[in-house]
Design a protein around this motif. Sequence first.
Motif, short mmCIF file in Angstrom:
data_model
loop_
_atom_site.label_atom_id
_atom_site.label_comp_id
_atom_site.label_asym_id
_atom_site.label_seq_id
_atom_site.Cartn_x
_atom_site.Cartn_y
_atom_site.Cartn_z
N ASN A 1 1.00 -1.26 0.00
CA ASN A 1 -0.06 -0.02 -0.11
C ASN A 1 0.89 1.22 0.13
N ARG A 2 0.71 2.06 -1.02
CA ARG A 2 1.61 3.28 -1.22
C ARG A 2 0.55 4.30 -0.80
N SER A 3 -0.65 4.50 -0.70
CA SER A 3 -1.58 5.48 -0.74
C SER A 3 -1.62 6.07 0.83
N GLY A 4 -1.20 5.18 1.84
CA GLY A 4 -1.43 5.55 3.14
C GLY A 4 -2.94 5.12 3.63
N LYS A 5 -3.79 4.51 2.89
CA LYS A 5 -5.13 4.27 3.38
C LYS A 5 -5.38 2.94 2.54
N ILE A 6 -5.97 1.66 3.46
CA ILE A 6 -6.57 0.72 2.88
C ILE A 6 -7.45 0.88 1.95
N GLY A 7 -7.49 0.32 0.92
CA GLY A 7 -8.69 0.53 -0.09
C GLY A 7 -8.54 1.57 -1.30
N ARG B 1 5.08 10.65 -5.34
CA ARG B 1 4.94 10.23 -6.90
C ARG B 1 5.87 9.23 -7.22
N PRO B 2 5.34 8.24 -7.52
CA PRO B 2 6.39 7.14 -8.12
C PRO B 2 7.23 7.52 -9.20
#
Length: 176
Positions: free
Chosen positions: A89-95, A161-162
């Motif tokens: 997870n890279r967004s900081g939030k599951i889902g 950003r990747p």
Amino acid sequence: MPQETASNSEADYGMTRLDYAKSKGWWVRLYRPGSKKPDASKLFSDSAHNGYEAARIAARTWRDEKMAELDIQPRQRDGNGHFTTYSRNRSGKIGVRLCHDYTADGSISRIYWEAKFMVNGKQRVRSYSVWKYGYECAWRLAIAERQRHDGEPVPDTVPERPDWLVALAVTHGLTL
């Protein structure tokens, strides 16, 4: 019919109940974060440990010793039974995740933040275009959408950003 069920209780962390015709017991598997192969694994059969509860106690004891020996911490779960941290997870939030689609020639056609959530027992998906909203705004919209459905707190910081996205923006002269 054979049955294999993972226990969701904190007391049975890392343990799976096996109920097959010829084999019944508790299977303990311990993983390090991000690992696909268990660092420790052992089966505690009911027949070798004089019954269901004795096998369960032996499995818990062995699991606790191995977790201390290997310094493995149990993963935390949110109120819905989902893990609160996930290695990919890279967004900081599951889902919530950053996605991209390809055209037939292999170039990226669409980049978007995607929020997945449940409504009336059915999974729903909502996406927010990075081209339309920008990287940060699309992320914030996806995070807010997920938060509306699970009520969990949202992260404060936008994920980096990747590298592939930065390179794509530079190649095409875009600002994201």
